[in-house]
Design a protein around this motif. Structure first.
Motif, mmCIF file in Angstrom:
data_model
loop_
_atom_site.group_PDB
_atom_site.id
_atom_site.type_symbol
_atom_site.label_atom_id
_atom_site.label_comp_id
_atom_site.label_asym_id
_atom_site.label_seq_id
_atom_site.Cartn_x
_atom_site.Cartn_y
_atom_site.Cartn_z
ATOM 1 N N THR A 256 -3.682 37.009 14.194
ATOM 2 C CA THR A 256 -3.127 37.511 15.454
ATOM 3 C C THR A 256 -4.194 38.235 16.267
ATOM 4 O OG1 THR A 256 -0.968 37.775 14.396
ATOM 5 C CG2 THR A 256 -1.317 38.937 16.473
ATOM 6 N N ILE A 257 -4.998 39.048 15.570
ATOM 7 C CA ILE A 257 -6.087 39.755 16.255
ATOM 8 C C ILE A 257 -7.080 38.767 16.837
ATOM 9 C CG2 ILE A 257 -8.026 41.339 15.944
ATOM 10 C CD1 ILE A 257 -6.416 42.713 13.743
ATOM 11 N N ASN A 258 -7.434 37.763 16.056
ATOM 12 C CA ASN A 258 -8.408 36.756 16.501
ATOM 13 C C ASN A 258 -7.898 36.010 17.730
ATOM 14 O OD1 ASN A 258 -10.639 35.057 16.538
ATOM 15 N ND2 ASN A 258 -9.774 33.646 15.048
ATOM 16 N N GLU A 259 -6.628 35.613 17.708
ATOM 17 C CA GLU A 259 -6.058 34.887 18.839
ATOM 18 C C GLU A 259 -5.990 35.766 20.083
ATOM 19 O OE1 GLU A 259 -2.298 33.435 17.540
ATOM 20 O OE2 GLU A 259 -3.153 31.994 16.102
ATOM 21 N N TYR A 260 -5.599 37.028 19.892
ATOM 22 C CA TYR A 260 -5.481 37.936 21.037
ATOM 23 C C TYR A 260 -6.840 38.173 21.688
ATOM 24 C CZ TYR A 260 -4.647 42.177 23.744
ATOM 25 O OH TYR A 260 -4.576 43.100 24.757
ATOM 26 N N ILE A 261 -7.840 38.475 20.887
ATOM 27 C CA ILE A 261 -9.162 38.784 21.434
ATOM 28 C C ILE A 261 -9.771 37.580 22.122
ATOM 29 C CG2 ILE A 261 -11.547 39.269 20.711
ATOM 30 C CD1 ILE A 261 -10.564 41.434 18.951
ATOM 31 N N ASN A 262 -9.581 36.401 21.584
ATOM 32 C CA ASN A 262 -10.169 35.200 22.188
ATOM 33 C C ASN A 262 -9.390 34.702 23.395
ATOM 34 O OD1 ASN A 262 -12.661 34.014 20.800
ATOM 35 N ND2 ASN A 262 -11.407 34.622 19.056
ATOM 36 N N ARG A 263 -8.245 35.313 23.690
ATOM 37 C CA ARG A 263 -7.497 34.984 24.917
ATOM 38 C C ARG A 263 -7.817 35.948 26.048
ATOM 39 N NH1 ARG A 263 -2.758 34.438 21.622
ATOM 40 N NH2 ARG A 263 -2.081 36.450 22.479
ATOM 41 N N ILE A 264 -8.589 36.980 25.765
ATOM 42 C CA ILE A 264 -8.847 38.010 26.776
ATOM 43 C C ILE A 264 -9.572 37.436 27.987
ATOM 44 C CG2 ILE A 264 -10.208 40.098 27.241
ATOM 45 C CD1 ILE A 264 -9.480 41.081 24.460
ATOM 46 N N HIS B 203 -15.201 47.242 30.969
ATOM 47 C CA HIS B 203 -14.006 46.916 31.774
ATOM 48 C C HIS B 203 -12.994 46.152 30.924
ATOM 49 C CE1 HIS B 203 -11.510 45.483 35.085
ATOM 50 N NE2 HIS B 203 -11.658 44.260 34.602
ATOM 51 N N ILE B 204 -13.468 45.187 30.149
ATOM 52 C CA ILE B 204 -12.581 44.413 29.270
ATOM 53 C C ILE B 204 -11.899 45.331 28.265
ATOM 54 C CG2 ILE B 204 -12.531 42.660 27.449
ATOM 55 C CD1 ILE B 204 -12.815 41.445 30.199
ATOM 56 N N GLN B 205 -12.665 46.249 27.686
ATOM 57 C CA GLN B 205 -12.092 47.169 26.703
ATOM 58 C C GLN B 205 -11.032 48.062 27.323
ATOM 59 O OE1 GLN B 205 -16.023 47.619 23.796
ATOM 60 N NE2 GLN B 205 -15.661 49.110 25.401
ATOM 61 N N ASN B 206 -11.313 48.581 28.513
ATOM 62 C CA ASN B 206 -10.375 49.502 29.149
ATOM 63 C C ASN B 206 -9.080 48.822 29.568
ATOM 64 O OD1 ASN B 206 -12.219 51.587 28.854
ATOM 65 N ND2 ASN B 206 -13.111 51.278 30.883
ATOM 66 N N THR B 207 -9.146 47.528 29.854
ATOM 67 C CA THR B 207 -7.948 46.824 30.334
ATOM 68 C C THR B 207 -7.200 46.085 29.226
ATOM 69 O OG1 THR B 207 -9.369 44.942 30.938
ATOM 70 C CG2 THR B 207 -8.832 46.528 32.670
ATOM 71 N N HIS B 208 -7.861 45.807 28.094
ATOM 72 C CA HIS B 208 -7.204 45.014 27.052
ATOM 73 C C HIS B 208 -7.202 45.676 25.677
ATOM 74 C CE1 HIS B 208 -8.148 41.952 30.138
ATOM 75 N NE2 HIS B 208 -7.072 41.335 29.703
ATOM 76 N N ILE B 209 -8.337 46.230 25.272
ATOM 77 C CA ILE B 209 -8.420 46.784 23.918
ATOM 78 C C ILE B 209 -7.622 48.077 23.796
ATOM 79 C CG2 ILE B 209 -9.991 47.629 22.135
ATOM 80 C CD1 ILE B 209 -10.117 44.612 22.694
ATOM 81 N N GLU B 210 -7.596 48.903 24.855
ATOM 82 C CA GLU B 210 -6.821 50.139 24.808
ATOM 83 C C GLU B 210 -5.355 49.862 24.495
ATOM 84 O OE1 GLU B 210 -7.173 52.614 28.196
ATOM 85 O OE2 GLU B 210 -9.103 53.475 27.600
ATOM 86 N N HIS B 211 -4.839 48.796 25.057
ATOM 87 C CA HIS B 211 -3.439 48.426 24.798
ATOM 88 C C HIS B 211 -3.237 48.117 23.322
ATOM 89 C CE1 HIS B 211 0.404 46.383 24.983
ATOM 90 N NE2 HIS B 211 -0.149 45.297 24.464
#
Length: 478
Positions: free
Chosen positions: A171-179, A133-141
């Motif tokens: 930037t990747i690290n900050e984005y992923i840890n804010r999910i 669910h997390i991947q479909n809503t955040h990683i796809e973007h």
């Protein structure tokens, strides 16, 4: 991490996995099945000098899953492809199972507010539903932006290849840890164009990726010693794995040669003769080269297990070589076998331990109890309480209070569940207490305790599950 095998919800949780797999169609779009599949995918990938590697490890994944949010996600996914009735029944099972999330430590019982325990059968699929669910809503973007050219995950390990001209690792690290606030991901940045993922060392070249085998610095290279009293299949299992991996991965000839020398070194340190490992390599290589041939034509249809006391057992097992029966071996003289206490072989019902029923001869209501000793001893204690006018047990209290009658052990005492594992006595006792109380067949003096939702679920759905809940012929599926 806990041993969940003796938990009351263990078998229900295992059954629930099948239900969820049938009614939830997880895409597994970003999942990698194994390191061989990953290696083949990576070596076909085209990259350039601007691309870099980064891996993430999800810290304490199972114990940080938010249960209520996870239930909402699952319900929403079920409703998309199933009827309301199936969704409601599945969610009832799932919620009741996840509520049994408690453990005992130093004589204290704890129930965490979030997460599922490692050791529970259902923890894997619970985590997978949440992460997909997390991947479909955040990683796809993130992938749609083309800043990341490759993303894959294996359980709680993530591999990302990104374009440094559009995004950087911070930037990747900050984005992923804010999910999600419950998810903490620890990054590992590539060093000298290399990073390790699973058991692979991924090497970044200007236009492509190379693969090598990665071993942790703490690896001891200890296997079952060649001189030990184990069947040859057990002793060579580790080497079959190493050699098969060596042939399956897209290694360069130089790296394959280095790996073979490493395998030989491990074998030598565990007293394996050189010719034994060489023969094993030749056999596996031949199988690998003919892997496109139908392997199922000689596949055993049935398996049987023999205890391996010495090589002389082969005189018997060799007779099955040209049959459709496969032979597996189990070792003897293990620590568990040497230290396990042998149970007594009781034949009479009242010589057994377990959960029992005492019936009042007057009102025919029942008292449910459990004992790790034999039933005769427990019966004598109850009768002694009555004769001494001591309402220490609920059964004695009932007989004394109402001036009702009791009888001989053969008339009033019944073994409901024979059980030698002391850890299972209380769960089974609660199962019978709640069932008899539900059917109004329990003496009022006996405390019923808190209602167990799993047991109540069994009682409420007994007409569809085939479980009999009538006290006079109570049967339960294990």
């Amino acid at each position: 991490m806990i041993n969940n095998i003796n938990a009351t919800s263990y078998k229900i949780a295992k059954h629930l996995i099948g239900i969820l797999n049938r009614h939830l169609h997880l895409s597994n779009q970003y999942n990698v099945r194994d390191s061989t599949t990953l290696a083949n995918n990576l070596t076909k990938l085209k990259i350039n000098e601007n691309h870099k590697l980064i891996t993430f490890d999800i810290k304490d994944l199972y114990v940080n899953i938010p249960i209520q949010e996870k239930l909402q996600i699952t319900e929403s996914m079920l409703l998309k492809e199933n009827s309301t009735q199936i969704t409601k029944q599945t969610m009832t099972f799932l919620e009741a199972t996840l509520q049994q999330n408690y453990f005992t430590f130093r004589n204290n019982t704890y129930q965490p507010e979030k997460g599922v325990s490692m050791g529970s059968p259902i923890s894997g699929i619970v985590a997978e539903i949440f992460l997909q669910h997390i991947q479909n809503t955040h990683i796809e973007h993130l992938l749609d932006t083309k800043n990341i050219i490759y993303y894959t995950r294996y359980v709680d390990d993530i591999l990302i290849i990104y374009d440094t001209t559009h995004i950087n690792d911070n930037t990747i690290n900050e984005y992923i840890n804010r999910i999600h606030t419950n998810l903490q991901l620890h990054p590992t940045y590539e060093t000298n164009g290399q990073t390790n993922f699973l058991d692979l060392l991924i090497i970044r070249n200007p236009s492509n990726l190379d693969i090598d085998i990665y071993r942790k610095p703490t690896t001891t290279n200890t296997t079952i010693n060649y001189t030990s009293n184990h069947p040859n299949e057990h002793k060579t299992a580790a080497y079959r794995y190493h050699i098969t991996r060596m042939h399956s991965l897209p290694l360069t000839p130089e790296r394959q040669k280095t790996e073979w020398n490493t395998i030989r070194s491990i074998a030598h340190s565990n007293n394996f003769p050189e010719n034994a490992i060489t023969r094993l390599k030749a056999k596996i290589q031949k199988t690998h080269e003919t892997r496109n041939i139908d392997r199922n034509k000689n596949k055993p249809k049935k398996w049987t297990v023999f205890t391996y006391h010495s090589p002389r057992i082969r005189k018997l097992t060799n007779r099955f070589k040209h049959t459709d029966i496969g032979i597996a071996f189990r070792s003897t003289n293990t620590v568990q076998q040497l230290t396990k206490q042998k149970p007594q072989n009781h034949t009479e019902e009242h010589n057994n331990s377990g959960v029992y029923k005492l019936t009042c001869n007057t009102c025919k209501l029942a008292y449910i109890g459990q004992t790790s000793r034999n039933l005769k001893q427990r019966y004598q204690e109850h009768i002694r309480y009555i004769r001494n006018n001591n309402p220490q047990s609920a059964y004695a209290q009932h007989i004394l209070k109402h001036q009702h009658e009791y009888g001989p052990i053969s008339d009033i005492m019944t073994l409901l569940k024979s059980e030698q594992k002391t850890s299972m006595l209380i769960p089974y006792e609660q199962l019978y207490i709640q069932t008899y109380h539900h059917n109004d067949h329990l003496i009022p003096e006996q405390s019923t305790g808190d209602t167990n939702p799993l047991i109540q679920l069994i009682i409420d759905t007994s007409h569809t599950t085939g479980i009999v809940t009538e006290p006079n012929n109570t049967q339960y599926t294990n």
